[in-house]
Scaffold this active site. Sequence first.
Site, short mmCIF file in Angstrom:
data_model
loop_
_atom_site.label_atom_id
_atom_site.label_comp_id
_atom_site.label_asym_id
_atom_site.label_seq_id
_atom_site.Cartn_x
_atom_site.Cartn_y
_atom_site.Cartn_z
N TYR A 141 0.85 -1.18 0.00
CA TYR A 141 0.00 0.00 0.00
C TYR A 141 0.88 1.23 0.00
CZ TYR A 141 -3.46 3.47 1.52
OH TYR A 141 -4.27 4.58 1.62
N ASP A 236 9.28 2.99 -0.23
CA ASP A 236 8.22 3.64 0.55
C ASP A 236 8.43 3.24 2.00
OD1 ASP A 236 6.00 4.54 1.82
OD2 ASP A 236 4.55 3.62 0.44
N LYS A 264 4.28 9.16 8.75
CA LYS A 264 4.02 8.56 10.07
C LYS A 264 4.98 9.06 11.15
CE LYS A 264 1.02 5.01 8.41
NZ LYS A 264 1.10 4.29 7.16
C1 LIG Z 1 0.44 4.80 5.78
C2 LIG Z 1 1.18 4.54 4.53
C3 LIG Z 1 1.06 5.38 3.40
C4 LIG Z 1 0.06 6.49 3.34
O1 LIG Z 1 0.29 7.50 4.26
P1 LIG Z 1 -0.92 8.47 4.64
O2 LIG Z 1 -0.29 9.45 5.56
O3 LIG Z 1 -1.98 7.61 5.25
O4 LIG Z 1 -1.38 9.10 3.38
C5 LIG Z 1 1.87 5.14 2.32
N1 LIG Z 1 2.75 4.12 2.32
C6 LIG Z 1 2.89 3.30 3.37
C7 LIG Z 1 3.90 2.21 3.32
C8 LIG Z 1 2.09 3.48 4.49
O5 LIG Z 1 2.20 2.61 5.51
#
Ligand SMILES: *Cc1c(COP(=O)(O)O)cnc(C)c1O
Length: 424
Positions: A141, A236, A264
């Site tokens: 994701y 990511d 995060k």
């Molecule tokens: C949480 C997450 C996102 C998205 O971040 P948001 O702040 O919710 O838009 C993208 N990539 C990874 C790996 C994530 O865990």
Amino acid sequence: MKNRELFERARALMPGGVSSPVRAFKAVGGEPIIVSKAQSSRIWDVEGKEYIDFLMSWGPLILGHAHPKVVRAVHEQVLKGLSYGLTNEHEITLAELVVSYVPSVQMVRFVSSGTEATMSAIRLARGYTGRKYVVKFDGCYHGHGDSLLVNAGSGVATLGIPGTPGVPEEIAGLTIVVPYNDLSALEETFRRYGEDIACVIVEPVAGNMGVVLPREGFLQGIKDLTQRYGSLCICDEVITNFRLSKGGAQELFRVEPDITCMGKILGGGMPLGAYGGRRDIMEKVAPEGPVYQAGTLSGNPVSMVAGIATLEELFRLNPYQALEELTKRLTSGIGELLTRKGIHHCINQIGSMFTIFFTDGEVYDYETAKRSDRELFARFFRALLKEGVLIPPSQFEAWFLSTAHTEEDIDIALERIDRALSSF
Ligand SMILES: *Cc1c(COP(=O)(O)O)cnc(C)c1O
């Protein structure tokens, strides 16, 4: 006010009663709780019930809820203004912290969420390479941007189909989906589309199909292939930055991405994301270069000071070893309880994040993750919630520990989980 009453009101006003889908507890059933406050390792609902929290806002709160140093930094900043729309000194401080700790990052651009970070990183990769295809892995994701929501069927180099109404085929068709941990599928994809692939984006440790670890050589294999074909490797690290080590998964697994996405923990609980990487790539971002990306609230001073306070405390504590040991205390305890009940399970854990899959096989990609008994997970979730243990309301998410969790918290949690299991 009761959880149920408030949730009914919420549902009349907001789709599903929530601001983000999984919060509606649809995958696990039962009534969502409405939160009133949180402190350290605990969270309370509006009925006054206390829970030991292993959701931790889905990852940002590695220091626990309302850490005094973070709260103080935010408090001091709000008195000086909430947003300036011009550069402030805190941005420079946080950029210096990021660049000094994340090995591959030489320059950074701040945005307001992880989604913005990945969307912008992909635009940058396309702008830099002049190519159109994006390769992602099944079950990873990367936020809700159009190009990244694509969820293709299994198989080699499957051209994407829209994972959601609202993403036109033409856009989804530019995303190629490959199984996680499958380097030969990636090689095949590069053989077919290599000259047109702008980037491969990967969660270096997957956290969004539940926790799935990269196999030996997987990440380096991605890096090598992208390099050979002149495309870019994007890690990511929105979950893993500052979670697995100071430098994130790239430090732990010794891989050097071209672009890194962050979020995060970077914002310590405030809305914040970032993307960064090699200087010659980042210099393509406007206004230095032609690839446009902007934000009214980007570099927000309140988010900046929360991020700075969080990272400084993390670097001071260097808690990663202790967090891992505490997490193992919990996972081995739960493992024993489940085994005693005769419940098949597989616990994927790294550092302070883990997922329990109710399956007897190994979980190494999305297909194997989906073998988990989700009915059982839903019952497990509800039984834990009843006993005062909050975990992510979905099989395909990670539990998180923080420096606020104590050994005593873990032992209390294990007692509560034991009680929850006895009602099975
Ligand atoms: C949480 C997450 C996102 C998205 O971040 P948001 O702040 O919710 O838009 C993208 N990539 C990874 C790996 C994530 O865990």
